[in-house]
Design a protein around this motif. Structure first.
Motif, PDB file in Angstrom:
ATOM      1  N   GLU A 120      29.623  59.025  42.613  1.00  0.00           N
ATOM      2  CA  GLU A 120      29.163  59.701  41.407  1.00  0.00           C
ATOM      3  C   GLU A 120      30.149  60.781  40.994  1.00  0.00           C
ATOM      4  O   GLU A 120      30.966  61.217  41.790  1.00  0.00           O
ATOM      5  CB  GLU A 120      27.788  60.343  41.647  1.00  0.00           C
ATOM      6  CG  GLU A 120      26.680  59.352  41.889  1.00  0.00           C
ATOM      7  CD  GLU A 120      25.346  60.053  42.075  1.00  0.00           C
ATOM      8  OE1 GLU A 120      25.333  61.187  42.609  1.00  0.00           O
ATOM      9  OE2 GLU A 120      24.332  59.471  41.681  1.00  0.00           O
ATOM     10  N   LYS A 121      30.037  61.191  39.746  1.00  0.00           N
ATOM     11  CA  LYS A 121      30.858  62.286  39.225  1.00  0.00           C
ATOM     12  C   LYS A 121      30.003  63.107  38.264  1.00  0.00           C
ATOM     13  O   LYS A 121      28.902  62.696  37.884  1.00  0.00           O
ATOM     14  CB  LYS A 121      32.097  61.744  38.512  1.00  0.00           C
ATOM     15  CG  LYS A 121      31.790  60.886  37.287  1.00  0.00           C
ATOM     16  CD  LYS A 121      33.045  60.338  36.674  1.00  0.00           C
ATOM     17  CE  LYS A 121      32.694  59.414  35.495  1.00  0.00           C
ATOM     18  NZ  LYS A 121      33.890  58.845  34.895  1.00  0.00           N
ATOM     19  N   ASP A 122      30.495  64.258  37.900  1.00  0.00           N
ATOM     20  CA  ASP A 122      29.784  65.103  36.933  1.00  0.00           C
ATOM     21  C   ASP A 122      30.315  64.805  35.534  1.00  0.00           C
ATOM     22  O   ASP A 122      31.526  64.672  35.335  1.00  0.00           O
ATOM     23  CB  ASP A 122      30.009  66.588  37.229  1.00  0.00           C
ATOM     24  CG  ASP A 122      29.306  67.052  38.483  1.00  0.00           C
ATOM     25  OD1 ASP A 122      28.271  66.440  38.841  1.00  0.00           O
ATOM     26  OD2 ASP A 122      29.793  68.004  39.119  1.00  0.00           O
ATOM     27  N   CYS A 123      29.409  64.705  34.592  1.00  0.00           N
ATOM     28  CA  CYS A 123      29.814  64.574  33.191  1.00  0.00           C
ATOM     29  C   CYS A 123      30.421  65.914  32.778  1.00  0.00           C
ATOM     30  O   CYS A 123      29.797  66.961  32.967  1.00  0.00           O
ATOM     31  CB  CYS A 123      28.605  64.249  32.315  1.00  0.00           C
ATOM     32  SG  CYS A 123      28.984  64.305  30.538  1.00  0.00           S
ATOM     33  N   ILE A 132      30.441  56.866  39.014  1.00  0.00           N
ATOM     34  CA  ILE A 132      31.879  57.156  38.902  1.00  0.00           C
ATOM     35  C   ILE A 132      32.583  56.213  37.929  1.00  0.00           C
ATOM     36  O   ILE A 132      33.590  56.582  37.324  1.00  0.00           O
ATOM     37  CB  ILE A 132      32.537  57.138  40.297  1.00  0.00           C
ATOM     38  CG1 ILE A 132      33.885  57.823  40.238  1.00  0.00           C
ATOM     39  CG2 ILE A 132      32.674  55.722  40.832  1.00  0.00           C
ATOM     40  CD1 ILE A 132      34.396  58.277  41.574  1.00  0.00           C
ATOM     41  N   ALA A 133      32.065  55.004  37.757  1.00  0.00           N
ATOM     42  CA  ALA A 133      32.720  54.038  36.866  1.00  0.00           C
ATOM     43  C   ALA A 133      32.208  54.127  35.427  1.00  0.00           C
ATOM     44  O   ALA A 133      32.658  53.370  34.565  1.00  0.00           O
ATOM     45  CB  ALA A 133      32.521  52.624  37.400  1.00  0.00           C
ATOM     46  N   ALA A 134      31.281  55.044  35.163  1.00  0.00           N
ATOM     47  CA  ALA A 134      30.695  55.133  33.814  1.00  0.00           C
ATOM     48  C   ALA A 134      31.747  55.530  32.788  1.00  0.00           C
ATOM     49  O   ALA A 134      32.587  56.389  33.028  1.00  0.00           O
ATOM     50  CB  ALA A 134      29.548  56.149  33.810  1.00  0.00           C
ATOM     51  N   SER A 135      31.699  54.882  31.639  1.00  0.00           N
ATOM     52  CA  SER A 135      32.620  55.234  30.551  1.00  0.00           C
ATOM     53  C   SER A 135      31.895  56.013  29.453  1.00  0.00           C
ATOM     54  O   SER A 135      32.519  56.524  28.533  1.00  0.00           O
ATOM     55  CB  SER A 135      33.256  53.972  29.964  1.00  0.00           C
ATOM     56  OG  SER A 135      32.251  53.112  29.473  1.00  0.00           O
ATOM     57  N   LEU A 144      33.546  58.934  27.918  1.00  0.00           N
ATOM     58  CA  LEU A 144      34.312  59.417  29.075  1.00  0.00           C
ATOM     59  C   LEU A 144      35.513  58.523  29.379  1.00  0.00           C
ATOM     60  O   LEU A 144      36.197  58.758  30.366  1.00  0.00           O
ATOM     61  CB  LEU A 144      33.394  59.446  30.318  1.00  0.00           C
ATOM     62  CG  LEU A 144      32.093  60.216  30.179  1.00  0.00           C
ATOM     63  CD1 LEU A 144      31.226  60.004  31.408  1.00  0.00           C
ATOM     64  CD2 LEU A 144      32.364  61.684  29.981  1.00  0.00           C
ATOM     65  N   SER A 145      35.770  57.537  28.544  1.00  0.00           N
ATOM     66  CA  SER A 145      36.799  56.543  28.858  1.00  0.00           C
ATOM     67  C   SER A 145      38.200  57.135  28.957  1.00  0.00           C
ATOM     68  O   SER A 145      39.015  56.670  29.745  1.00  0.00           O
ATOM     69  CB  SER A 145      36.786  55.409  27.837  1.00  0.00           C
ATOM     70  OG  SER A 145      37.005  55.945  26.535  1.00  0.00           O
ATOM     71  N   GLY A 146      38.532  58.158  28.257  1.00  0.00           N
ATOM     72  CA  GLY A 146      39.872  58.721  28.309  1.00  0.00           C
ATOM     73  C   GLY A 146      40.016  59.841  29.319  1.00  0.00           C
ATOM     74  O   GLY A 146      41.096  60.420  29.467  1.00  0.00           O
ATOM     75  N   LEU A 147      38.969  60.173  30.055  1.00  0.00           N
ATOM     76  CA  LEU A 147      38.994  61.300  30.964  1.00  0.00           C
ATOM     77  C   LEU A 147      39.359  60.957  32.403  1.00  0.00           C
ATOM     78  O   LEU A 147      39.551  61.829  33.213  1.00  0.00           O
ATOM     79  CB  LEU A 147      37.637  62.020  30.929  1.00  0.00           C
ATOM     80  CG  LEU A 147      37.219  62.575  29.576  1.00  0.00           C
ATOM     81  CD1 LEU A 147      35.839  63.178  29.676  1.00  0.00           C
ATOM     82  CD2 LEU A 147      38.230  63.608  29.107  1.00  0.00           C
TER      83      LEU A 147
END
Length: 151
Positions: A120-123, A132-135, A144-147
């Protein structure tokens, strides 16, 4: 048949086993020398100058100056001093193997205790925990695709 044997011999486990046997044989020689030449003489000296390799029981009534003389004469003897040296060499070898296995187990436990990679990651916009793979954030719908994966 020869091809199958060649495949069997070239497997990693067989090579590792062969190396272990060769190293073990060399280690046994080192331990035997350590016991016979370094450890037992001081112990014998502390016990009144006893040479453990010369300790034996005569099974015949004959007397001999040394164990070697009794063996050369073919007299039946029980060489318990040599047996004591062998037992001590075995105990030292077993202790060394114990230390090796204990170190290996400790290393494996340390590797097993390594944390798994993050899932997981923080938005970066709403600070919600997301995969973690969420765009796209499912909470604030930010792109979040460019981050990158750990934004």
């Amino acid at each position: 048949m020869l091809k199958g044997f060649r495949a069997f011999i070239s497997r990693g486990n067989v090579i590792d086993l062969a190396v272990g046997i060769v190293i073990g044989a060399a280690f046994t020689g080192v331990v035997k020398s350590f016991v016979d030449d370094i450890l037992m003489p001081p112990i014998g000296l502390l016990l009144g100058g006893v040479d453990f390799s010369e300790l034996y029981i005569r099974l015949s009534g004959e007397r001999f100056a040394t164990r070697a003389a009794a063996m050369e004469a073919g007299a039946p003897i029980i060489s318990y001093g040599v047996f004591l040296n062998t037992i001590l060499a075995f105990l030292i070898t077993a202790f060394a193997v114990y230390l090796l296995v204990k170190s290996y187990d400790r290393l494996r436990a340390r590797e097993a205790a390594a944390p798994p990679p993050p899932s997981e990651k923080d938005c970066p916009f709403c600070q919600s925990r997301i995969h973690i793979a969420a765009s796209r954030c499912p909470f604030c719908t930010s792109d979040l695709s460019g981050l990158g994966p750990l934004a």
